[in-house]
Enzyme design. Structure first.
Site, PDB file in Angstrom:
ATOM      1  N   ASP A  38      51.249  80.550   6.037  1.00  0.00           N
ATOM      2  CA  ASP A  38      52.527  80.315   5.352  1.00  0.00           C
ATOM      3  C   ASP A  38      52.788  81.479   4.394  1.00  0.00           C
ATOM      4  OD1 ASP A  38      54.126  77.255   4.526  1.00  0.00           O
ATOM      5  OD2 ASP A  38      54.684  79.215   3.683  1.00  0.00           O
ATOM      6  N   SER A 131      64.696  70.131  16.884  1.00  0.00           N
ATOM      7  CA  SER A 131      65.570  69.314  16.040  1.00  0.00           C
ATOM      8  C   SER A 131      66.631  68.607  16.866  1.00  0.00           C
ATOM      9  CB  SER A 131      66.252  70.228  15.012  1.00  0.00           C
ATOM     10  OG  SER A 131      67.305  69.540  14.355  1.00  0.00           O
ATOM     11  N   TYR A 156      71.183  78.359  12.955  1.00  0.00           N
ATOM     12  CA  TYR A 156      69.894  77.666  12.775  1.00  0.00           C
ATOM     13  C   TYR A 156      69.647  76.773  13.984  1.00  0.00           C
ATOM     14  CZ  TYR A 156      66.868  73.795  11.921  1.00  0.00           C
ATOM     15  OH  TYR A 156      65.908  72.834  12.099  1.00  0.00           O
ATOM     16  N   LYS A 160      66.764  76.795  17.440  1.00  0.00           N
ATOM     17  CA  LYS A 160      65.940  75.700  17.983  1.00  0.00           C
ATOM     18  C   LYS A 160      66.188  75.555  19.489  1.00  0.00           C
ATOM     19  CE  LYS A 160      63.830  74.570  14.267  1.00  0.00           C
ATOM     20  NZ  LYS A 160      62.402  74.923  14.144  1.00  0.00           N
TER      21      LYS A 160
HETATM   22  C1  WQD Z   1      72.801  63.359   6.352  1.00  0.00           C
HETATM   23  C2  WQD Z   1      74.087  62.591   6.093  1.00  0.00           C
HETATM   24  C3  WQD Z   1      75.917  63.963   5.387  1.00  0.00           C
HETATM   25  C4  WQD Z   1      74.292  65.127   1.522  1.00  0.00           C
HETATM   26  C5  WQD Z   1      70.281  68.275   8.588  1.00  0.00           C
HETATM   27  C6  WQD Z   1      70.199  69.447   9.505  1.00  0.00           C
HETATM   28  C7  WQD Z   1      69.313  69.102  10.670  1.00  0.00           C
HETATM   29  C8  WQD Z   1      67.966  68.623  10.171  1.00  0.00           C
HETATM   30  C9  WQD Z   1      68.128  67.474   9.180  1.00  0.00           C
HETATM   31  C10 WQD Z   1      66.456  70.480  10.269  1.00  0.00           C
HETATM   32  C11 WQD Z   1      75.317  63.330   6.617  1.00  0.00           C
HETATM   33  C12 WQD Z   1      75.523  62.965   4.297  1.00  0.00           C
HETATM   34  C13 WQD Z   1      74.436  64.557   2.774  1.00  0.00           C
HETATM   35  C14 WQD Z   1      75.158  64.719   0.469  1.00  0.00           C
HETATM   36  C15 WQD Z   1      76.226  63.185   1.955  1.00  0.00           C
HETATM   37  N1  WQD Z   1      67.266  69.683   9.558  1.00  0.00           N
HETATM   38  N2  WQD Z   1      75.374  63.603   2.978  1.00  0.00           N
HETATM   39  N3  WQD Z   1      76.099  63.748   0.727  1.00  0.00           N
HETATM   40  O1  WQD Z   1      73.140  67.113   8.236  1.00  0.00           O
HETATM   41  O2  WQD Z   1      72.128  65.070   9.401  1.00  0.00           O
HETATM   42  O3  WQD Z   1      70.836  67.181   9.279  1.00  0.00           O
HETATM   43  O4  WQD Z   1      69.003  67.924   8.140  1.00  0.00           O
HETATM   44  O5  WQD Z   1      66.166  70.412  11.418  1.00  0.00           O
HETATM   45  O6  WQD Z   1      69.164  70.253  11.465  1.00  0.00           O
HETATM   46  O7  WQD Z   1      71.497  69.697   9.986  1.00  0.00           O
HETATM   47  O8  WQD Z   1      71.174  65.833   7.224  1.00  0.00           O
HETATM   48  O9  WQD Z   1      70.689  65.012   4.965  1.00  0.00           O
HETATM   49  O10 WQD Z   1      72.308  66.974   5.227  1.00  0.00           O
HETATM   50  O11 WQD Z   1      73.023  64.692   5.900  1.00  0.00           O
HETATM   51  O12 WQD Z   1      77.102  62.307   2.167  1.00  0.00           O
HETATM   52  O13 WQD Z   1      75.098  65.206  -0.699  1.00  0.00           O
HETATM   53  O14 WQD Z   1      74.258  62.471   4.683  1.00  0.00           O
HETATM   54  O15 WQD Z   1      77.336  64.045   5.464  1.00  0.00           O
HETATM   55  O16 WQD Z   1      76.228  62.379   7.118  1.00  0.00           O
HETATM   56  P1  WQD Z   1      71.952  66.271   8.567  1.00  0.00           P
HETATM   57  P2  WQD Z   1      71.774  65.683   5.744  1.00  0.00           P
END
Ligand code: WQD
Length: 343
Positions: A38, A131, A156, A160
């Site tokens: 790492d 992912s 990103y 993947k």
């Molecule tokens: C989850 C939900 C947001 C923050 C991401 C990456 C994906 C993977 C996992 C790596 C969504 C909502 C979020 C906030 C909100 N990572 N939200 N307010 O986008 O599903 O996936 O992380 O592999 O590749 O894209 O995860 O946690 O960002 O969002 O309402 O402040 O929570 O709109 O619906 P996501 P997330």
């Protein structure tokens, strides 16, 4: 769990990161000797202190970038691992749009180097961190591994998808490697000891660390990105998988690969709970599980968000003999305990 001198070694790239560090714990508990690689570009050395507190001994760690050919060759020569779990990658969706070449260079070069080094050092077992982002917005839910991948929503996500294709084509050329690509859904939670957990750098993009930082008063309020989706309560649906269950899935995948008799193979497997949860229900479950109120308001949709995605996990159940065991409430309680430790 104490290590015997002859525990099979597993190279864990990105092993000081969120999922990597939890997988290190599961590997030791299963009788493996993890060897971390790492460069700490997206993780902190204090994760090694947390691992020592949990395991009762140090874990070997090489502070090296996986693209460093000379350093990686030395590590393969010295450690002679039986397998590699490849977590190391840049993973910020937004940053990848701003700096796509940084993402393609870092995430793909490291994979190509590993696929060249493994046959050279008879390392036959490979688990790749992929992912659910490769699915985009699936038409059928729950989403199965047969669902065609959609064009990636970000560079990103594209690293993947391309990574999966690179592994598939390398195995198709009969390099002596057995590989599994695990498609994670949404990893959340922390080790119950609160010694290791998620360390978002800067303002968290992901929902659960933003919830815990709001609950801790670090953020004044959480914005729910849209409540006008075609879902039970109008907010997006995701499959939130506990990081300890996700760690166990990696150990299961590695164990099955080591046991497999074929000299090369490739497959992809969804790793999720199989349950979809709305954003509002995650907030509600957090408040019920911790007794802490989360200050939130509903704002506009976030560009790039898919409406609903959650996993069909029957293949993971069948092929890995694995299923998620922890509830959403447990994961959120552990995430909160970790946040309190950080604060
Ligand atoms: C989850 C939900 C947001 C923050 C991401 C990456 C994906 C993977 C996992 C790596 C969504 C909502 C979020 C906030 C909100 N990572 N939200 N307010 O986008 O599903 O996936 O992380 O592999 O590749 O894209 O995860 O946690 O960002 O969002 O309402 O402040 O929570 O709109 O619906 P996501 P997330």
């Amino acid at each position: 769990m104490t290590l015997t001198g002859n525990s099979p070694k597993i190279l864990v790239t990105g092993g000081a990161g969120f999922i990597g560090s939890h997988t290190v714990v599961s590997l030791v508990n299963a009788g493996f000797e993890p060897v971390i690689v790492d460069d700490f570009s997206n993780s902190e050395r204090k994760a090694l202190d947390g691992l020592r507190a949990i395991l009762g001994h140090d874990v070997t760690c090489y502070p090296v970038n996986c693209n460093d050919v000379v350093a990686m060759e030395d590590i393969f020569q010295k450690e002679k691992p039986v397998g590699v779990i490849h977590f190391a990658a840049y993973k910020a969706v937004g940053e990848s749009v701003a700096k796509p070449l940084k993402y393609y260079r870092n995430n793909l070069d490291s994979l190509l180097l590993l696929l060249e080094l493994m046959p050279a050092y008879t390392v036959q077992n490979f688990v790749f961190s992929s992912s659910c982002t490769v699915y985009g917005q699936p038409e059928q839910l729950p989403v199965t591994e047969e669902t065609p991948r959609l064009p990636a929503q970000s560079p990103y996500g594209n690293t993947k998808a391309i990574g999966e294709d690179i592994i598939r084509d390398a195995i198709h050329s009969k390099i002596p490697v057995k590989a599994l690509a695990l498609r994670y859904f949404n990893p959340i939670g922390a080790h119950p000891s609160a010694q290791i957990g998620e360390l978002p750098l800067g303002v968290p993009a992901n929902l659960v660390p933003f919830i815990t930082q709001t609950a801790a008063g670090i953020r004044s309020s959480l914005t729910v990105y849209g409540d006008d989706y075609n879902t039970p309560d109008g907010t997006c649906v995701r499959d939130y998988i506990d990081v300890m269950d996700l760690a166990d899935a990696h150990v299961q995948a590695l164990t099955k690969l080591i046991e497999a008799k074929d000299s090369y193979s490739y497959d992809v497997i969804n790793i999720g709970t199989g349950r979809g949860e709305t954003v509002l229900n995650v907030i509600k479950t957090f408040e019920e599980a911790t007794g802490v109120t989360v200050n939130y308001s509903v704002g506009p949709r976030r560009a790039g968000d898919v409406e609903q995605v959650y996993a069909d996990v029957s293949k993971a159940n069948r092929v890995l003999d694995w299923s998620a065991r922890r509830s959403l409430a447990e994961s959120l309680r552990d995430a909160w305990q970790w946040q309190q430790k950080l604060s």
